[in-house]
Enzyme design. Structure first.
Site, PDB file in Angstrom:
ATOM      1  N   LYS A 108     -37.338   2.308  23.777  1.00  0.00           N
ATOM      2  CA  LYS A 108     -38.020   1.004  23.769  1.00  0.00           C
ATOM      3  C   LYS A 108     -39.473   1.246  23.410  1.00  0.00           C
ATOM      4  O   LYS A 108     -40.014   2.328  23.641  1.00  0.00           O
ATOM      5  CB  LYS A 108     -37.938   0.348  25.153  1.00  0.00           C
ATOM      6  CG  LYS A 108     -38.118  -1.152  25.111  1.00  0.00           C
ATOM      7  CD  LYS A 108     -36.856  -1.853  24.693  1.00  0.00           C
ATOM      8  CE  LYS A 108     -37.029  -3.347  24.575  1.00  0.00           C
ATOM      9  NZ  LYS A 108     -35.733  -3.990  24.301  1.00  0.00           N
TER      10      LYS A 108
HETATM   11  P1  NAD Z   1     -38.533 -14.441  21.271  1.00  0.00           P
HETATM   12  O1  NAD Z   1     -39.919 -13.967  21.266  1.00  0.00           O
HETATM   13  O2  NAD Z   1     -37.890 -14.837  19.998  1.00  0.00           O
HETATM   14  O3  NAD Z   1     -38.390 -15.704  22.256  1.00  0.00           O
HETATM   15  C1  NAD Z   1     -38.798 -15.668  23.595  1.00  0.00           C
HETATM   16  C2  NAD Z   1     -38.730 -17.099  24.119  1.00  0.00           C
HETATM   17  O4  NAD Z   1     -38.946 -17.105  25.515  1.00  0.00           O
HETATM   18  C3  NAD Z   1     -39.772 -18.017  23.508  1.00  0.00           C
HETATM   19  O5  NAD Z   1     -39.206 -19.325  23.363  1.00  0.00           O
HETATM   20  C4  NAD Z   1     -40.856 -18.046  24.592  1.00  0.00           C
HETATM   21  O6  NAD Z   1     -41.656 -19.220  24.536  1.00  0.00           O
HETATM   22  C5  NAD Z   1     -39.994 -18.029  25.812  1.00  0.00           C
HETATM   23  N1  NAD Z   1     -40.670 -17.558  27.000  1.00  0.00           N
HETATM   24  C6  NAD Z   1     -41.526 -16.510  27.148  1.00  0.00           C
HETATM   25  N2  NAD Z   1     -41.903 -16.415  28.429  1.00  0.00           N
HETATM   26  C7  NAD Z   1     -41.259 -17.405  29.094  1.00  0.00           C
HETATM   27  C8  NAD Z   1     -41.219 -17.838  30.453  1.00  0.00           C
HETATM   28  N3  NAD Z   1     -41.927 -17.188  31.392  1.00  0.00           N
HETATM   29  N4  NAD Z   1     -40.423 -18.891  30.781  1.00  0.00           N
HETATM   30  C9  NAD Z   1     -39.703 -19.514  29.838  1.00  0.00           C
HETATM   31  N5  NAD Z   1     -39.691 -19.160  28.548  1.00  0.00           N
HETATM   32  C10 NAD Z   1     -40.459 -18.127  28.193  1.00  0.00           C
HETATM   33  O7  NAD Z   1     -37.701 -13.306  22.037  1.00  0.00           O
HETATM   34  P2  NAD Z   1     -36.162 -12.974  21.900  1.00  0.00           P
HETATM   35  O8  NAD Z   1     -35.975 -11.979  20.828  1.00  0.00           O
HETATM   36  O9  NAD Z   1     -35.381 -14.246  21.891  1.00  0.00           O
HETATM   37  O10 NAD Z   1     -35.919 -12.211  23.282  1.00  0.00           O
HETATM   38  C11 NAD Z   1     -35.706 -12.908  24.493  1.00  0.00           C
HETATM   39  C12 NAD Z   1     -35.149 -11.942  25.520  1.00  0.00           C
HETATM   40  O11 NAD Z   1     -33.938 -11.362  25.005  1.00  0.00           O
HETATM   41  C13 NAD Z   1     -36.071 -10.771  25.854  1.00  0.00           C
HETATM   42  O12 NAD Z   1     -35.909 -10.447  27.220  1.00  0.00           O
HETATM   43  C14 NAD Z   1     -35.509  -9.638  25.007  1.00  0.00           C
HETATM   44  O13 NAD Z   1     -35.773  -8.368  25.578  1.00  0.00           O
HETATM   45  C15 NAD Z   1     -34.018  -9.951  25.078  1.00  0.00           C
HETATM   46  N6  NAD Z   1     -33.256  -9.360  23.967  1.00  0.00           N
HETATM   47  C16 NAD Z   1     -33.551  -9.655  22.673  1.00  0.00           C
HETATM   48  C17 NAD Z   1     -32.792  -9.089  21.658  1.00  0.00           C
HETATM   49  C18 NAD Z   1     -33.033  -9.436  20.206  1.00  0.00           C
HETATM   50  O14 NAD Z   1     -32.220  -9.016  19.361  1.00  0.00           O
HETATM   51  N7  NAD Z   1     -34.043 -10.178  19.862  1.00  0.00           N
HETATM   52  C19 NAD Z   1     -31.749  -8.210  21.963  1.00  0.00           C
HETATM   53  C20 NAD Z   1     -31.465  -7.930  23.308  1.00  0.00           C
HETATM   54  C21 NAD Z   1     -32.231  -8.520  24.307  1.00  0.00           C
END
Ligand code: NAD
Length: 439
Positions: A108
């Protein structure tokens, strides 16, 4: 994310490993090795800001386990990023890749910054410097970054370009989640949300829960949350609330997700959507619903609010959204929790497909990618379910048992370098032994 939460996240990840090690009767030497990341790099990232100021950000790359190299894991840009958080997330990636049967160890990375307040030019300069600083430890057969919170295809393109310029050869395989034109994979952008959708659907079928019409709440309407919400909406689930970091929107009759996506593409716009009532992120988590999908950040469901959660099923789309204390409370309430290393593994699965397609220079159709994703998620779900029934444990414990056990077995097969009979070389005939138990 709050600093104390991230510290707890590492403690939580270690406590999870310790509990699983006990169940698996893991070799103490291997257990010790798995508690420590193999490699951690902290870098400073001096960046010229648009107003002429120089800002120095701190960046990290942690490679938790290289037994099944290369390592793989996202890069996040967030003010809460720190070494403990990145280490915990790298460890989760190790179990996730092993659970999904992918030939990767976990890694990571991240930069401690507020990407929402930076211009594209600032983000580009910071990304390029961060990539240069970690270039020693990344590479297509070494460690392959991917998008995570507040990073996207564009950021991956800058990382790939920086790496390629410094190596003198275009190297698309150094990252996944790239734009299609640069060797990205069809379906990668949607893969994590799509994987969440497949898993939720499989769980509903397995546990006899009506799927069509099920009331769904999604916290975090970013890459992952918005795709999961759209696919569930298209399958006639009733998505009653969604949110971003500034707040949410609630409509008990169901939100029109297509319209919401069209009108609120920019962050911070959701709470201005008119076809529903505004709701805070905390109240949203406590709504009466069938399926809750935390898709934002870690530590959102804690011992403080777990008692008020009314969902029947929680699918952890985010990494670590439920603290260990909250997990225990939810178990007593008989809430079915689908753990992160299973629920959100669709992203790394399609990243693997992207890497394989890139190595072969042979690109698949989107329907092939989605079919293979459905298959890989379905197999993992059934394996986790079968072990949880056999061992009478929850899905998180059985998913971790599968992942940790595979890594431990692989470590056993490779042995420890140098081993018991290694000689220091200078004095022939003498051998030396290690104080710690070798695997
Ligand atoms: P992103 O940046 O595209 O979106 C994050 C979203 O969460 C945004 O809408 C933001 O406004 C919102 N957000 C942030 N803090 C918040 C809070 N305290 N309360 C409510 N909403 C909040 O990120 P993503 O890629 O969608 O990732 C989201 C989660 O999924 C993360 O934990 C990430 O580690 C996990 N994840 C992502 C992937 C991937 O392929 N992108 C894969 C596995 C896990």
């Amino acid at each position: 994310m709050r600093a104390e939460t991230t510290h707890d996240m590492l403690e939580g990840a270690l406590a999870q490993l310790d509990a699983v090690a006990l169940r698996l009767k893991l070799d103490p030497g291997i257990h010790k090795r798995l508690r420590q990341p193999q490699r951690s790099l902290i870098v400073s990232v001096p960046t010229l800001m648009d107003d002429g100021r120089l800002e120095v950000f701190t960046g990290f790359r942690v490679q938790h386990d290289m037994t099944m190299c290369p390592t793989k894991g996202g890069v996040r840009y967030h003010p809460g990023v720190n070494l403990d958080e990145v280490t915990a997330l790298a460890m989760l990636m190790t179990w996730k890749c092993a659970l999904m049967g992918l030939p990767y160890g976990g890694a990571k990375g991240g930069v401690c910054c507020d990407a929402t307040r930076m211009s594209q030019a600032e983000l580009e300069r910071m990304t390029r410097r961060y990539t240069s600083e970690i270039i020693l430890v990344i590479g297509p057969d070494q460690d392959i970054p991917a998008p995570d919170m507040y990073t996207n295809e564009r950021v991956m393109a800058w990382m790939m370009d920086t790496y390629s310029m410094q190596r003198g050869i275009t190297t698309p395989g150094v990252v996944t989640g790239k734009p299609l034109l640069l060797g990205g994979s069809l379906g990668r952008r949607e893969a994590t949300g799509r994987g969440v959708y497949y898993i939720v659907k499989a769980a509903a079928k397995e546990f006899g829960m009506p799927f069509r019409g099920a009331r769904v709440v999604v916290q975090g309407f970013g890459n992952v949350g918005s795709v999961a919400a759209r696919l569930l909406h298209e399958e006639d689930c009733r998505v009653i609330a969604v949110s971003d970091r500034l707040g949410g929107i609630y409509n008990p009759n169901g939100l029109d997700i297509g319209k919401l996506l069209a009108e609120c593409a920019d962050e911070g716009r959701i709470s201005q959507y008119r076809d529903g009532d505004r709701i805070s992120n905390q109240d949203l988590l406590e709504l009466d619903c069938d399926i809750l999908i935390p898709a934002a950040t870690a530590g959102e469901i804690t011992e403080k609010n777990a008692g008020r959660i009314r969902a029947r099923v929680i699918a952890e789309a985010a990494n670590g959204p439920i603290t260990p204390e909250a997990d225990r409370i939810l178990a007593t309430k008989k809430v079915l929790v689908i753990p992160d290393i299973l629920a959100n593994a669709g992203g790394v699965a399609v990243s693997y497909f992207e890497w394989v397609q890139g190595l072969q220079q042979y690109f698949w159709h989107e329907h092939e990618i989605n079919e293979r994703l459905a298959q890989i998620m379905g197999v993992a779900f059934q394996q986790v379910l079968a072990l949880s029934r056999k061992e009478q444990v929850d899905l998180r414990t059985s998913a971790l048992m599968l992942g940790v056990n595979r890594v431990a077995e692989a470590k056993k097969l490779r042995g420890l370098y140098p081993g018991r009979h290694a000689s220091p070389g200078s004095s022939p005939g003498r051998s030396w032994t290690l104080a710690a138990t070798p695997p």
